[in-house]
Motif scaffolding. Structure first.
Motif, mmCIF file in Angstrom:
data_model
loop_
_atom_site.group_PDB
_atom_site.id
_atom_site.type_symbol
_atom_site.label_atom_id
_atom_site.label_comp_id
_atom_site.label_asym_id
_atom_site.label_seq_id
_atom_site.Cartn_x
_atom_site.Cartn_y
_atom_site.Cartn_z
ATOM 1 N N ASN A 1 0.852 -1.175 0.000
ATOM 2 C CA ASN A 1 0.000 0.000 0.000
ATOM 3 C C ASN A 1 0.892 1.231 0.000
ATOM 4 O O ASN A 1 2.122 1.114 0.013
ATOM 5 C CB ASN A 1 -0.929 0.003 1.217
ATOM 6 C CG ASN A 1 -2.305 0.556 0.902
ATOM 7 O OD1 ASN A 1 -2.419 1.573 0.212
ATOM 8 N ND2 ASN A 1 -3.345 -0.115 1.385
ATOM 9 N N SER B 1 -4.596 -0.270 8.699
ATOM 10 C CA SER B 1 -4.872 1.163 8.528
ATOM 11 C C SER B 1 -5.400 1.824 9.793
ATOM 12 O O SER B 1 -6.210 1.248 10.526
ATOM 13 C CB SER B 1 -5.890 1.375 7.405
ATOM 14 O OG SER B 1 -5.466 0.787 6.207
ATOM 15 N N SER C 1 -10.126 0.237 9.252
ATOM 16 C CA SER C 1 -10.128 0.128 7.795
ATOM 17 C C SER C 1 -11.538 -0.104 7.280
ATOM 18 O O SER C 1 -11.757 -0.208 6.085
ATOM 19 C CB SER C 1 -9.203 -1.005 7.331
ATOM 20 O OG SER C 1 -9.705 -2.266 7.722
ATOM 21 N N ASP D 1 -9.432 4.006 6.906
ATOM 22 C CA ASP D 1 -9.572 3.602 5.514
ATOM 23 C C ASP D 1 -11.025 3.217 5.292
ATOM 24 O O ASP D 1 -11.780 3.035 6.247
ATOM 25 C CB ASP D 1 -8.659 2.415 5.186
ATOM 26 C CG ASP D 1 -7.711 2.709 4.038
ATOM 27 O OD1 ASP D 1 -8.116 3.450 3.121
ATOM 28 O OD2 ASP D 1 -6.568 2.209 4.051
ATOM 29 N N PRO E 1 -10.025 -0.659 1.741
ATOM 30 C CA PRO E 1 -9.003 -0.506 0.698
ATOM 31 C C PRO E 1 -8.885 -1.759 -0.160
ATOM 32 O O PRO E 1 -9.284 -2.862 0.238
ATOM 33 C CB PRO E 1 -7.721 -0.253 1.499
ATOM 34 C CG PRO E 1 -7.974 -0.868 2.835
ATOM 35 C CD PRO E 1 -9.438 -0.674 3.094
ATOM 36 N N LYS F 1 -1.894 4.490 6.639
ATOM 37 C CA LYS F 1 -1.989 3.080 6.249
ATOM 38 C C LYS F 1 -1.445 2.121 7.310
ATOM 39 O O LYS F 1 -1.712 0.923 7.259
ATOM 40 C CB LYS F 1 -1.270 2.849 4.924
ATOM 41 C CG LYS F 1 -1.867 3.633 3.762
ATOM 42 C CD LYS F 1 -3.291 3.221 3.460
ATOM 43 C CE LYS F 1 -3.843 3.950 2.239
ATOM 44 N NZ LYS F 1 -5.245 3.571 1.932
#
Length: 400
Positions: free
Chosen positions: A211, A288, A313, A291, A294, A217
């Motif tokens: 990523n 993350s 995330s 997010d 993702p 992240k």
């Protein structure tokens, strides 16, 4: 059905930024629908109208010397004027960013309107600022404050709102009275499954993180989780792939933790190599700090690999204990325990991977586009039934 899609669109299918991939894939699928007359309205260096790939692209020139960072005076009004000339059946802003979302809301009394929120910028920006240089950070507090207020205004007014995870829908529920539709981002299953064979045994990674290397992240969380894992599995191989402002810090941290033998930083990872890594690995980690589902969550599932994802995330695709595992964001100890659990249990790891692969078909981009078309039709019908006004249900739960 004539659709005006307000978005950032460059036509560059080689971009690795999530929102660019989303836009390109969605445009490609919508343009292929026989009953959709698609018009893209975007910003560029010159004014232009061109027909390409089954849609019409209207490029509006930025304001040149009058432009300020992130903000283009007067272009908002030219965007509104362009949409009115097209006379669409529905206006769709792809993101809550200015000026696309603002133009969509200004046209809300004239046309049915829909906004896709890729995330909640107000939640993300604090993490992005940690990677900025001092001057850039200072400018961010000026210009991004405007973006935050624009996002709040748009969310409060949007009659139809698309988010890509149920948990994000719950977060924006307090900010909007509009109808919320949950439509997860897609992936090109045919492309992924046509990739070559995995790396030879012993050459690929056991654990994969690929990523952008930014604080948001969370690759540093993965590094902090690894010392206990390496103690139990001394030969474990970990890939932390990608480029970004956090890379020098991550390399130093890996050295300080004595992980140089186990952790590899391959830099930018092209798609073909990334997919080979996914085929070879035992698990994918998505740590993350913030997010919205993702792409690694989907890519791992496509290759039948379990994911260990942070709760921040918003991994709606991951069913904890069934298709992967979820840990509390920032909890490196908890992440380490879940990595050890999967490394020690081949049967559980393989079972989760099979379960993830069995469900991934519903996230193909063609199905995502079909879902959008259904939302367009429903929004147009609601708009017409209420005489140009949407009767927004209050207190309703996010819709699928």
């Amino acid at each position: 059905m004539k659709v005006a899609l307000l978005c950032h669109y460059s036509g560059d299918m080689t971009s690795y930024q999530g929102s660019d991939i989303y836009t390109s894939e969605l445009v490609s699928r919508l343009a292929g629908c026989d009953d959709i007359d698609l018009h893209i309205i975007t910003l560029g260096s010159v004014n232009a109208v061109r027909r390409e790939g089954g849609f019409t692209c209207h490029t509006l020139r930025k304001n040149g010397p009058l432009s300020l960072p992130y903000f283009h005076p007067l272009v908002l009004f030219r965007m509104v004027k362009t949409v009115r000339a097209i006379r669409p059946d529905i206006v769709h802003a792809l993101s809550t960013r200015y000026p696309n979302s603002a133009a969509c809301m200004l046209l809300g009394s004239e046309y049915p309107s829909l906004v896709t929120a890729f995330g909640i910028f107000e939640r993300e920006i604090a993490h992005y600022r940690e990677d900025m240089r001092p001057l850039e950070r200072a400018l961010s507090h000026v210009f991004h404050t405007f973006f935050i207020h624009n996002e709040r205004w748009v969310l409060s007014r949007a009659p139809e709102l698309v988010v890509d995870a149920p948990s994000v829908g719950e977060l924006v529920r307090t900010l909007t009275t509009g109808r919320i539709h949950v439509v997860a981002a897609g992936l090109d299953l045919a492309k992924l499954r046509s990739q070559g064979p995995p790396l030879p045994p012993g050459e690929g990674p056991d654990i994969v993180f690929i990523n952008t290397l930014t604080r948001l992240k969370g690759a540093d969380v993965l590094l902090r989780a690894l010392p206990g894992v390496v103690e139990a599995f001394p030969d474990i191989r970990v890939y932390i792939g990608g480029r970004g402002p956090q890379e020098p810090e991550l390399r130093r941290r890996a050295r300080d933790l004595g992980l140089e033998r186990n952790v590899t930083f391959p830099g930018f990872v092209p798609d073909e190599e990334k997919y080979r890594c996914y085929r070879q690995c035992r698990m994918v980690v998505v740590p993350s700090r913030w997010d919205c589902q993702p792409s690694p969550l989907f890519e791992a599932a496509a290759f039948g690999k379990p994911v260990i994802a942070s709760d921040m995330s918003h991994p709606g695709i991951v069913e904890d204990g069934v298709t992967g595992l979820v840990f509390r964001s920032e909890d490196a100890t908890g992440l380490g325990e879940k990595i050890l659990r999967l490394l020690a249990d081949d049967a559980a790891r393989e079972s989760m991977g099979r379960a993830a692969a069995a469900r991934i078909g519903e996230y193909d981009w063609q199905r995502v586009a079909e879902r959008y078309v259904a939302i367009y039709r429903d929004a147009i019908r609601e708009y017409r039934q209420h005489g140009g006004r949407i009767a927004a249900p209050t207190g309703a739960s996010p819709e699928r």
